[in-house]
Design an enzyme around this catalytic site. Structure first.
Site, PDB file in Angstrom:
ATOM      1  N   GLY A 203      11.727 -41.199  34.532  1.00  0.00           N
ATOM      2  CA  GLY A 203      10.795 -42.637  34.519  1.00  0.00           C
ATOM      3  C   GLY A 203      10.511 -43.195  33.458  1.00  0.00           C
TER       4      GLY A 203
ATOM      5  CG  ASP B 273       8.065 -47.137  33.447  1.00  0.00           C
ATOM      6  OD1 ASP B 273       8.029 -45.869  33.471  1.00  0.00           O
ATOM      7  OD2 ASP B 273       6.984 -47.709  33.143  1.00  0.00           O
TER       8      ASP B 273
ATOM      9  CD  GLU C 241       7.742 -43.777  29.843  1.00  0.00           C
ATOM     10  OE1 GLU C 241       7.303 -44.333  30.576  1.00  0.00           O
ATOM     11  OE2 GLU C 241       8.816 -44.294  29.376  1.00  0.00           O
TER      12      GLU C 241
ATOM     13  CB  SER D 149      -1.959 -40.514  46.819  1.00  0.00           C
ATOM     14  OG  SER D 149      -0.735 -40.517  45.860  1.00  0.00           O
TER      15      SER D 149
ATOM     16  CB  SER E 251      -3.002 -35.577  31.099  1.00  0.00           C
ATOM     17  OG  SER E 251      -2.084 -35.316  31.799  1.00  0.00           O
TER      18      SER E 251
ATOM     19  CE  LYS F 269      -5.203 -41.499  36.267  1.00  0.00           C
ATOM     20  NZ  LYS F 269      -4.137 -40.461  36.161  1.00  0.00           N
TER      21      LYS F 269
END
Ligand SMILES: *Cc1c(COP(=O)(O)O)cnc(C)c1O
Length: 323
Positions: free
Chosen positions: A209, A211, A205, A79, A305, A54
């Site tokens: 979850g 999606d 994923e 968060s 990651s 990130k």
């Protein structure tokens, strides 16, 4: 049809990050290769500054602020790792940062974010609407809001992970990337398809979850309830408009893995490779190690990651599993 980001945007991001972000190592493991009958190349973003990829996207976004934007600074509501990435990037660029976090976020994360010099405002996630609060604070202080994934500068920054990986090891047959809101995979897909045109880009994923898997199959963004999974970095309820445009164009498929499979992968990295990888960071690797797709004879890039997990939770997951 033009995509929200191009390969040139990723190269420009790489130039901004040069000397600021770590060029993280790519590790291999004979055991992993034997298990999968493939050649796996692990891109170790758990060893990136602040412990996750990130930092790449956040720094790439903040580095492009105008002088006026720099003066007022950056705001984010998150968060997770994005908050720390914004806080660290702002400090390095000498600008203020304000992070809006739920009052019940892990104390370690709140302390870490403050430790990078950011102001943290806590809100009650059960009674307060964080988007409204964030928008109000941004307007009051003239700060620029940087979302965790649905932003072209964030996406381009994340893509530098795949750019480095392919430049370091050469062409790949498959690139496995974890998927939350899709910032990482959209940037990585643009980089990988440009540098290694035959490479299949596969998202991973958590089972609970999926999606983006559903979205890809339906051809439109699917919204889900907050999924119950130990992969807290992938508890997003839907992809972004920009990230999904790229995913739809360039991602070949999305697979899922269970929480139990994530815990086994965490154990593998600890015991065999001496790497601390957080549950979300294990998504792509778990798909490979657990045989979620046939990889025999292939050259496979795997993005690890992130590695941010506190010792107590890490120990508990390894000892007790995902139960
Ligand atoms: C944010 C995050 C993800 C998901 O990234 P997206 O860009 O939202 O898809 C995966 N792993 C870690 C460690 C993260 O912090």
């Amino acid at each position: 049809m033009s995509l929200p980001i191009s390969f040139a945007d990723i190269e420009a991001a790489a130039a901004r990050l040069h000397g600021v972000a770590h060029r993280t190592p790519v590790l291999t493991s004979r055991t992993a290769d034997q298990l999968t009958s493939a050649q796996l190349y692990f891109k170790c973003e758990n060893l990136q500054r602040m412990g996750a990829f990130k930092f790449r996207g956040a720094y790439n976004a903040l580095a492009q602020f105008s002088p006026q934007q720099r003066k007022a600074g950056a705001i984010s509501f998150s968060s997770g790792n994005h908050a720390q990435a914004i806080a660290l990037s702002a400090r390095l660029l000498g600008m203020p940062a304000l992070i809006v976090m739920p009052a019940d976020a892990p104390p370690l994360k709140i302390t870490a974010t403050r430790g990078y010099g950011a102001e943290v405002i806590l809100y009650d996630r059960y009674t307060q609407d964080r988007e409204a609060l964030g928008a109000q604070l941004a307007a009051e202080r003239g700060m620029t809001l940087i979302p965790p994934y649905d932003h072209p500068h964030v996406m381009a920054g994340q893509g530098t992970a795949a750019l480095e990986l392919v430049r370091d090891v050469g062409g790949l047959d498959v690139l496995l990337v974890c998927v939350g809101g899709g910032g990482l995979i959209s940037g990585c897909a643009v980089a990988a398809k440009h540098l290694s045109p035959g490479c299949r880009v596969i998202g991973v994923e958590p089972e609970a979850g999926n999606d983006v898997q559903q979205s890809l199959r339906r051809g439109e963004i699917v919204h889900i309830d907050v999924p119950k999974t130990i992969a807290d970095g992938a508890q997003t309820q839907h992809a972004g408009n920009l990230t999904f445009a790229v995913i739809r164009a360039l991602v070949d498929d999305v697979l899922t893995v269970s929480d139990a499979q994530l815990v086994r992968a965490m154990g593998f990295f600890m015991e065999r490779m001496k790497l601390v990888v957080e549950p979300t960071g294990c998504l792509a690797a778990a798909a490979a190690l657990e045989g979620a797709m046939p990889l025999r004879g292939l050259r496979v890039g795997v993005i690890l990651s992130g590695g941010n997990i506190d010792a107590e939770r890490y120990a508990r997951l390894l000892l007790q599993g995902a139960a």
